[in-house]
Design a protein around this motif. Structure first.
Motif: not given
Ligand code: MN
Ligand code: AHG
Ligand code: MN
Ligand code: MN
Length: 333
Positions: A92, A115, A118-119, A274, A278
């Motif tokens: 990402e 990724d 994430d978050g 994505r 994801e």
């Molecule tokens: Mn993510």
């Protein structure tokens, strides 16, 4: 005393499921586990080291890149580079694919889409964040190219996530069920804690960013109203839970049942999440646990990727609930 089975022991035990693999996939999963422990160590002391907050740069997604985005990205890429099993990584945080097929990785046959963190919006406020990874085998006989990365979700040989939450867990599938491992910091090992995870067929928790309500398609609005309508016979109104971390919302859905939806919105007319790093990996995991994952009408794993950071809408979770949401979405069109 409960028998402790580490991730490493489990991977070796399950290697027999893959006659063609001479241990490469096992080593690749081990490398990811090592990077996860390093990232976990920084996440756990983020407030004490200079790793909170933004870098001041934007990333290829047009987001404010966080320091932990960069740190996690570096750790996973380094583990993959030195592990020898990955020829291309798609992250990402990188606009283009990264070729790792030199040195120890010269003859590597696996593609990893990741990724790394994430978050990110939750890092500074101590809410669970995660890492998501997707693994495919390269298809071309010659040197791998972008074409080897743009494979449908059904082509994944493995997918998983790490959730850095109240405990740190690694959950993954190689297409033969889903298993969860909890990090035991006292021995620095991921230990089998959730064997053969199965998502409840139905559930009463819905996760969606209702701040975007005005921009949702009519069918999604209808489904949200359905969740909020009193009907004791169908356990409604449902419970609303939304963390802003896809990994945390889907991990809860996997364990308690329910649905996570990120539909198209005005800001993200093709959806925000994505496909490659994801939606595909999370969809393989949820399907392997007996759930369902679509874009509202088509199975996520069947979507043909055209570009690296391609986005899609996603409806994922307990089969009954996802089907109900789909029916309302398509009926409203
Ligand atoms: Mn993510
Ligand atoms: P990332 O931090 O890797 O960019 O992903 C963030 C994603 C996902 O984790 C989460 O479900 C979603 O963004 C939340 O988006 P909104 O803040 O728009 O609800
Ligand atoms: Mn991210
Ligand atoms: Mn991001």
């Amino acid at each position: 005393m409960k028998e402790v089975k580490t991730l490493g022991q489990f991977i070796i035990e399950k290697q027999a499921d893959f006659p063609y693999a001479k241990g490469e996939l096992s080593r690749l999963l081990r490398d990811i586990g090592i990077a996860a422990k390093i990232v976990n160590r920084e996440v756990n002391k983020a407030g004490l080291v200079d790793i909170l907050g933004g870098t001041g740069n934007g990333n290829t997604q047009g987001e404010q890149q966080q320091k932990l985005d960069v740190y996690a990205n570096e750790q996973f890429i380094s583990a993959l580079k030195h592990g020898g099993e990955c020829c291309i990584v798609a992250s990402e945080e990188n606009e283009d694919i990264l070729y790792l097929d030199t040195g120890v990785s010269k003859n590597a046959s696996y593609i990893v889409a990741i990724d790394p963190l994430d978050g990110s919006s939750n890092i500074d406020v101590n809410i669970a964040v995660g890492t998501i990874f997707s693994i495919c085998r390269k298809r071309s006989s010659a040197r791998a190219t972008l074409d080897d990365v743009l494979q449908k979700g059904t082509m994944q040989v493995a997918a998983g996530y790490i959730i850095y939450g109240s405990s740190t867990m690694l959950v993954y599938t190689t297409g033969k069920g889903v298993n969860g491992f909890t990090l035991d910091p006292s021995i620095g090992e991921f230990c089998l804690s959730h064997p053969n995870m199965q998502i409840p067929e139905n559930g009463n928790i819905y996760a969606i960013n209702e701040g975007n309500y005005v921009h949702f398609p009519d069918g999604v609005k209808k489904f949200i109203k359905y969740c909020q309508t009193e009907d004791p016979t169908s356990n409604r109104p449902y419970i609303s839970r939304y963390t802003g971390s896809m990994v945390a919302d889907i991990h809860r859905t996997l364990i308690k049942g329910g649905i996570f939806i990120y539909p198209v919105t005005a800001a993200y007319p093709k959806g925000k999440l994505r496909l490659l790093y994801e939606c595909n990996p999370m969809s393989l995991i949820v399907e392997q646990a007996g759930g369902r994952a679509t874009n509202g009408c088509r199975r996520i794993l069947e979507l043909e990727p055209e570009t690296l950071h391609q986005r899609t809408a996603i409806f994922i979770g307990s089969t009954e609930l996802v089907l109900t949401a789909e029916l309302m979405t398509t009926a409203a069109e």
